[in-house]
Every structure is written in structure tokens, then in C-alpha cells.
Design an enzyme around this catalytic site. Structure first.
Site, PDB file in Angstrom:
ATOM      1  CD  GLU A   1      -2.708   1.173   2.646  1.00 28.51           C
ATOM      2  OE1 GLU A   1      -2.645   0.158   3.365  1.00 28.51           O
ATOM      3  OE2 GLU A   1      -3.379   2.263   2.593  1.00 28.51           O
ATOM      4  NE  ARG A  51       3.604  -7.585  10.653  1.00 27.04           N
ATOM      5  CZ  ARG A  51       3.069  -7.050   9.734  1.00 27.04           C
ATOM      6  NH1 ARG A  51       2.029  -7.328   9.071  1.00 27.04           N
ATOM      7  NH2 ARG A  51       3.453  -5.476   9.669  1.00 27.04           N
ATOM      8  CE  LYS A  80       2.989   0.228   4.775  1.00 26.06           C
ATOM      9  NZ  LYS A  80       2.597  -0.058   3.283  1.00 26.06           N
TER      10      LYS A  80
HETATM   11  P1  ATP Z   1       2.790  -1.974   7.831  1.00 19.54           P
HETATM   12  O1  ATP Z   1       2.080  -2.510   8.927  1.00 19.54           O
HETATM   13  O2  ATP Z   1       4.133  -1.643   7.966  1.00 19.54           O
HETATM   14  O3  ATP Z   1       1.995  -0.691   7.251  1.00 19.54           O
HETATM   15  P2  ATP Z   1       1.445  -3.490   5.753  1.00 19.54           P
HETATM   16  O4  ATP Z   1       1.463  -5.075   5.832  1.00 19.54           O
HETATM   17  O5  ATP Z   1       0.120  -2.748   6.054  1.00 19.54           O
HETATM   18  O6  ATP Z   1       2.682  -3.136   6.781  1.00 19.54           O
HETATM   19  P3  ATP Z   1       1.641  -3.229   3.128  1.00 19.54           P
HETATM   20  O7  ATP Z   1       2.161  -2.327   2.207  1.00 19.54           O
HETATM   21  O8  ATP Z   1       0.168  -3.616   3.027  1.00 19.54           O
HETATM   22  O9  ATP Z   1       2.119  -3.027   4.598  1.00 19.54           O
HETATM   23  O10 ATP Z   1       2.524  -4.572   2.812  1.00 19.54           O
HETATM   24  C1  ATP Z   1       2.841  -5.108   1.581  1.00 19.54           C
HETATM   25  C2  ATP Z   1       3.301  -6.494   1.796  1.00 19.54           C
HETATM   26  O11 ATP Z   1       4.306  -6.755   2.447  1.00 19.54           O
HETATM   27  C3  ATP Z   1       2.065  -7.581   2.370  1.00 19.54           C
HETATM   28  O12 ATP Z   1       1.939  -8.415   1.624  1.00 19.54           O
HETATM   29  C4  ATP Z   1       2.529  -7.645   3.664  1.00 19.54           C
HETATM   30  O13 ATP Z   1       2.088  -8.607   4.340  1.00 19.54           O
HETATM   31  C5  ATP Z   1       3.949  -7.687   3.415  1.00 19.54           C
HETATM   32  N1  ATP Z   1       4.683  -7.402   4.892  1.00 19.54           N
HETATM   33  C6  ATP Z   1       4.358  -6.004   5.611  1.00 19.54           C
HETATM   34  N2  ATP Z   1       5.108  -5.965   6.796  1.00 19.54           N
HETATM   35  C7  ATP Z   1       5.714  -7.342   6.679  1.00 19.54           C
HETATM   36  C8  ATP Z   1       6.554  -7.851   7.578  1.00 19.54           C
HETATM   37  N3  ATP Z   1       6.849  -7.293   8.725  1.00 19.54           N
HETATM   38  N4  ATP Z   1       7.231  -8.944   7.347  1.00 19.54           N
HETATM   39  C9  ATP Z   1       6.937  -9.541   6.262  1.00 19.54           C
HETATM   40  N5  ATP Z   1       5.961  -9.168   5.278  1.00 19.54           N
HETATM   41  C10 ATP Z   1       5.384  -7.757   5.764  1.00 19.54           C
HETATM   42 MG    MG Z   2      -1.335  -2.655   5.049  1.00 17.61          MG
END
Ligand code: ATP
Ligand code: MG
Length: 565
Positions: free
Chosen positions: A37, A262, A272
Site C-alpha cells: 500500500e 511477518r 509504516k
Molecule cells: P505496515 O504495518 O508496515 O504498514 P502492511 O502490511 O500494512 O505493513 P503493506 O504495504 O500492506 O504493509 O505490505 C505489503 C506486503 O508486505 C504485504 O503482503 C504484507 O503482508 C508484507 N509485509 C508487511 N510487513 C511485513 C513484515 N513485517 N514481514 C513480512 N511481510 C510484511
Molecule cells: Mg497495510
């Protein structure tokens, strides 16, 4: 640590893919996607997902897409879209021409929503967000049906179209899937599919005033792109039922969602939203502050893509959440830089040394090894002269027990140079601070060995005062003091665990003159000190700024070892 372990044992995801290849489930195809995202910069957690998604695609001669999951226009910005592409490329992965945006599918998604309404499995709800929450029930209690649940198909079609036309205010209506308000899986209790949001979108502008929700968008984007294995993190486990429900109801191509744990790192937050807070509150300078666990921060700090990929491969994927020790990441950057980084001498906290028996004006070029781990990196000349700088820490007037370095009357070796003996200590008359040492050198010890075989207990790094260049050096420590910064006392938040000493700026450092034109982004090992990377933002116009990437471990043991070789 067993390095072959991660690469030889097959994880549960690759096991599933192997079975699918065997059964020809997707006609032998493997097609993954990395779906960020664009609401922030990528962090080391995303690297795990990138390495997994693109790594799997590469291993099976498949394809990997980059897809921006841009369904939330209030938080998304093109700055993030650009940084994300830069970071994925920097990590060493490529999506070729397969760059997609969920927003590319908004028209198609709308049509799919209309299909669900026509099928009688979606309805327009007039409940407010609060009421929807209240009606949802809890883990132990079933939810209640909305009073609007039984609207006719025609009424739903009409209202949904008018939602799209902008007739209703924000939050006044939603489109919901009609599934089961008593489902034990709360995700399945008539989830919202569309919401009204009169906000401009970074790509579609003002075309839309309704936006699809993540759960509705993600599965259909995967389906549209022909994804085979949709790899996501464990918190989406309960959403898999909805992923499958949407695709089954619409009878479209159906990828398999698979969840993995994760990455969590000790002394680090990987969210983020929280990282954005640190930027907005000015706790750090920017998203690419070298203390940030973002890929841009790690890059500026001097981490290499190789080290990050090796780390991700090593930790592998599993189904259980855990916190990985940040020392493991540090192990991989040290390992990579050890083979890669040219050695230099740099004095961070200089103490002037005058070699009283060395002729004024004389300069000698001494031969220094560029990297003891890699002979092909060759040697360089380091100038030696009468006035030098050594590290303040390498001299003690009154030594603590077991102190092996320079003290009054003691002889030590200067790296690549001579043995010197401290004869006299000059102090600031007012403060009593040691400001200069008067030493003598033994001309017979050039290159660092005495012909009579006498030994010294320490080898010090140094620079020639006339030939060194001044630099600023930024030393970084962990951004948080707590192993898990999210564990806080009542009323506090993660920021209460910030380490107030995470940055120390040293000015007036002296480094070898050969570094005067050092290129931004290049990492050197300053002997006995660690790895230092030329800052890509602030090192310019004649000012030289280094970020300490990582300190050396076993500094002393290593120097002794390389000397004996
Ligand atoms: P954040 O909580 O940091 O915003 P998010 O999951 O909302 O993380 P996205 O941009 O939706 O962030 O993530 C893109 C991809 O990266 C998704 O498939 C998510 O599952 C993966 N991802 C995000 N954070 C992690 C992590 N700590 N370890 C492994 N994969 C991750
Ligand atoms: Mg997200």
C-alpha cells in the site's frame, strides 16, 4: 549458524508450490505479486515479503508482479509510489512490465460488485460505521442483521449506482456482502465491500467517490492478474475465507492465498504508521534517516542489498510469529562488508602526536593493504610524517588494568608504520586535558616489526595531520531501548522506548586523504572502528560526512589475526 540450512531445507510455501507443480494445478505456472500500500516507505519487513515473492517466482521460472494496493486515497502519495519502486529495484528484483495498481481495476471491481448485488449476495446498508461495529457482535456473541439487509435487488442496484454518482455524504452508506452475521469468523459477518469517500485519488483523481475495501480488491486483483500463489502475512488468515468467498461467488479464476509469519525485529518497530509518526514528530530526520528500519534508511546507513537478501533467505518463512534478533541482521551486513569494503584509517576523536625525532618536512609513503580478505583489492600508499593524529582512547596517562595501548614510556606499533614510544604528555594549562603527545619513533621498525624481535602489545591506527581530510562522522545506536518497543507500561506508547542516544555526531574527525573525493554511498572499513558509509545527502560541496554502518565485533582479535598472517 548453519548457512546451508535455509537454502537446502524446503519451507512450507515451497512445499505447497511443489505439490501444485506436481498436480499441474496452475498448468505449471508460478505467478506471485508484491502488493504494497503506497502509504509509507518500505521497511525491512517488506524485504522479507519481496525476497519471498520475487524469490519464489525466480526459482520456479515464474513471474512476479509489483502491485500498488491503492484503495485508500486518504493516506496515499506518489512520493511513496516512487520510493517503493526504487527500493524494490535496489533490493535486486524486477517486475519487468508488470507494474499494476489496484486502482486500474476500479471499473472492473464496480462491475463485480454489481454482479454480487444481482446475485442477491450484496446489499447497500445505511448503518453508520459505529452501528455496523455494534451490530457485528463479538468472538463469543453472534452479530445482528442490519435492518437494511433484506432490500430488494433493484433497490440495492439503484442505491449503489447513486452512491457512485456522489448523491450521498461520506459514511452514510456502504455496500456489504450478505454472508452470515452469526459466522464464527467475524470477517464473514457481512463485511463492507465499498465505502463512500469523497477524496481525490493519486491516480484516478475525482472520478470515484466510492472506494472498494481491501478484502474485496485484493482477491480480485490477484484473480485479474492470474496470480497463482498469493502470499501474505498471518494476520490475513481469517480473511482467507472472504478471499475465497468473493472469488467463488463471482466464479472467476481463483488463486491460493497462503499466510506466513511477518518479520519482527528486536529493538525495532516495523509498521509504516509508527514509522510515519517518527518522521512527523521529528524524532528522526526523514524516512531515510540512517536509524530507520526502512530500506532507504538502511541503504543510506550503508546496508547492502546482498546482506538484506542473505538475511531474508536465512530467516526463511514459517507459520509462527517470533522476534528475530537484530544482531542477526548485523551479522549479515558485517559479513558482506568484510569482503567488500576497502580498508582505510580514520581517527574519530583525534589526539595530536608529534614524533620528535622524525625530520621536519619529511614525508614517507607506507604501503597499506586495502582488504586482507581480498588480495585483488591491492594496496595503497599512506603518507607518514612528523605530526600525526591517533585516537584519544588509544592513550591513557593513568591506564586502567589490562590496558595495552599507549601510556607514558610505553612502546606501541603504528599500523603499517613504526614503533613509537610516548616520551611526554602536553596538557591544556587550564583544563588539564591531554592535548598532545611527544613521541619518538624507532627508524628500524619500518613496516611494523623490530629487527631484534621485540614485541609491542598494541597496534594503533593513525593519520598524518598534513595529509588527512576533516570529516563529520555520525555514530548510530539502536533507535529503541527495548527488545520489543511495543511492550509499554499503561498510558505510554512505543515512543516511550526511544533511545535518546541513538545519534552521536562527531565533528573534526580526520580520515586518510585518499577519502577526499569519496563517492556518496560507498562504504569503507575504518580499521579498528567499523564500517562507515559516505552519506548520500549531506556529503557534498567539500564537506565529507560518514555514517557508521556498523561497528566491528572482535575488533582487536581481528587486527591481531590479520597482522599475524
Ligand atoms: P505496515 O504495518 O508496515 O504498514 P502492511 O502490511 O500494512 O505493513 P503493506 O504495504 O500492506 O504493509 O505490505 C505489503 C506486503 O508486505 C504485504 O503482503 C504484507 O503482508 C508484507 N509485509 C508487511 N510487513 C511485513 C513484515 N513485517 N514481514 C513480512 N511481510 C510484511
Ligand atoms: Mg497495510
Amino acid at each position: 549458524m548453519n548457512q546451508t540450512e535455509a537454502s537446502t531445507s524446503i519451507d512450507f510455501i515451497r512445499t505447497i508450490i511443489n505439490e501444485d507443480m506436481e498436480s499441474n494445478k496452475y498448468a505449471g505456472r508460478v505467478h506471485t505479486r508484491f502488493p504494497p500500500e503506497p502509504n509509507g516507505y518500505l521497511h525491512i519487513g517488506h524485504a522479507k515479503s519481496i525476497c519471498l515473492n520475487f524469490g519464489v517466482a525466480n526459482e520456479y521460472d515464474g513471474l512476479g508482479n509489483l502491485r500498488f494496493d491503492d484503495t485508500n486515497p486518504t493516506k496515499e502519495e506518489t512520493e511513496y509510489v516512487e520510493s517503493i519502486q526504487e527500493d524494490v529495484r535496489w533490493l535486486g528484483f524486477d517486475w519487468d512490465d508488470r507494474l499494476f495498481y489496484a486502482s486500474d481495476y476500479f471499473d472492473q471491481l464496480y462491475e463485480y460488485a454489481v454482479q454480487l448485488i444481482n446475485k442477491g449476495v450484496a446489499y447497500v446498508d445505511d448503518l453508520s460505521a459505529d452501528d455496523i461495529r455494534a451490530y457485528r457482535g463479538t468472538l463469543t456473541e453472534p452479530g445482528k442483521d442490519s435492518p437494511y439487509r433484506e432490500r430488494s435487488i433493484n433497490e440495492n442496484l439503484d442505491l449503489f449506482e447513486r452512491m457512485k454518482a456522489g448523491e450521498f455524504p461520506n459514511g452514510s452508506r456502504t455496500l456489504r456482502a450478505k454472508i452470515d452475521m452469526a459466522s464464527p469468523n467475524i470477517t464473514m459477518r457481512d463485511p463492507v465491500l465499498y465505502r463512500i469517500l469523497k477524496v481525490s485519488h493519486h491516480r484516478t483523481g475525482d472520478k470515484w467517490v466510492i472506494y472498494p475495501m481491501y478484502d474485496f480488491t485484493h482477491c480480485l486483483s490477484d484473480s485479474i492478474e492470474g496470480i497463482t500463489h498469493s502470499l501474505c502475512t498471518l494476520e490475513f488468515e481469517n480473511n482467507r475465507a472472504l478471499y475465497d468467498w468473493v472469488l467463488d461467488q463471482l466464479e472467476v479464476y481463483h488463486p491460493q492465498q497462503i499466510e506466513f509469519a511477518r518479520l519482527n525485529l528486536s529493538y525495532t518497530v516495523l509498521s509504516k504508521r509508527k514509522l510515519l509518526q517518527l518522521v512527523e514528530d521529528g524524532v528522526v530526520e526523514s524516512w531515510d534517516d540512517p536509524r530507520m528500519p526502512t530500506l532507504s534508511g538502511l541503504r543510506r546507513r550503508g546496508y547492502t542489498p546482498q546482506a538484506i537478501r542473505d538475511f531474508c533467505n536465512h530467516i526463511g518463512v514459517s507459520k509462527t510469529n517470533s522476534i528475530i534478533d537484530i544482531a542477526l541482521l548485523e551479522f549479515f551486513i558485517r559479513k558482506d562488508l568484510n569482503t567488500r569494503a576497502p580498508r582505510k584509517m580514520g581517527v574519530l576523536r583525534p589526539l595530536k602526536v608529534v614524533i620528535t625525532n622524525y625530520p621536519e618536512g619529511q614525508v614517507e609513503e607506507l604501503q597499506a593493504i586495502n582488504n586482507p580478505e581480498d588480495e585483488s583489492m591491492g594496496t595503497r600508499q599512506v603518507p607518514f610524517s612528523r605530526v600525526l593524529y591517533i585516537e584519544q582512547d588509544d592513550f591513557r596517562e593513568v591506564p586502567p588494568p589490562k590496558y595495552r595501548r599507549l601510556i607514558p614510556g610505553r612502546e606501541v606499533r603504528l599500523r603499517y608504520g613504526y614503533f613509537i614510544t610516548c616520551q611526554d604528555v602536553i596538557k591544556d594549562e587550564e583544563t588539564g586535558e591531554v592535548i598532545e603527545l611527544r613521541c619518538t619513533y624507532d627508524p628500524e621498525t619500518k613496516g611494523g616489526n623490530a629487527p631484534d624481535g621485540r614485541k609491542v602489545k598494541a597496534t594503533l591506527h593513525w593519520v598524518s595531520a598534513d595529509h588527512a581530510v576533516e570529516a563529520e562522522v555520525r555514530l548510530y545506536d539502536r533507535l529503541f531501548n527495548a527488545n520489543n518497543p511495543d511492550e509499554v507500561e499503561g498510558g505510554q506508547d512505543f515512543k516511550s522506548n526511544l533511545n535518546p542516544d541513538s545519534l552521536e555526531v562527531l565533528k573534526g574527525c580526520y580520515v586518510e586523504g585518499s577519502l577526499a573525493d569519496a563517492e556518496p554511498g560507498i562504504t569503507y572499513q575504518f580499521e579498528r572502528q567499523g564500517y562507515f558509509t559516505v552519506d548520500s545527502k549531506d556529503s557534498k560541496n567539500g564537506s565529507l560526512v560518514f555514517n557508521r554502518t556498523i561497528s566491528l565485533r572482535d575488533t582487536w582479535a581481528k587486527i591481531e589475526k590479520s597482522r599475524k598472517k
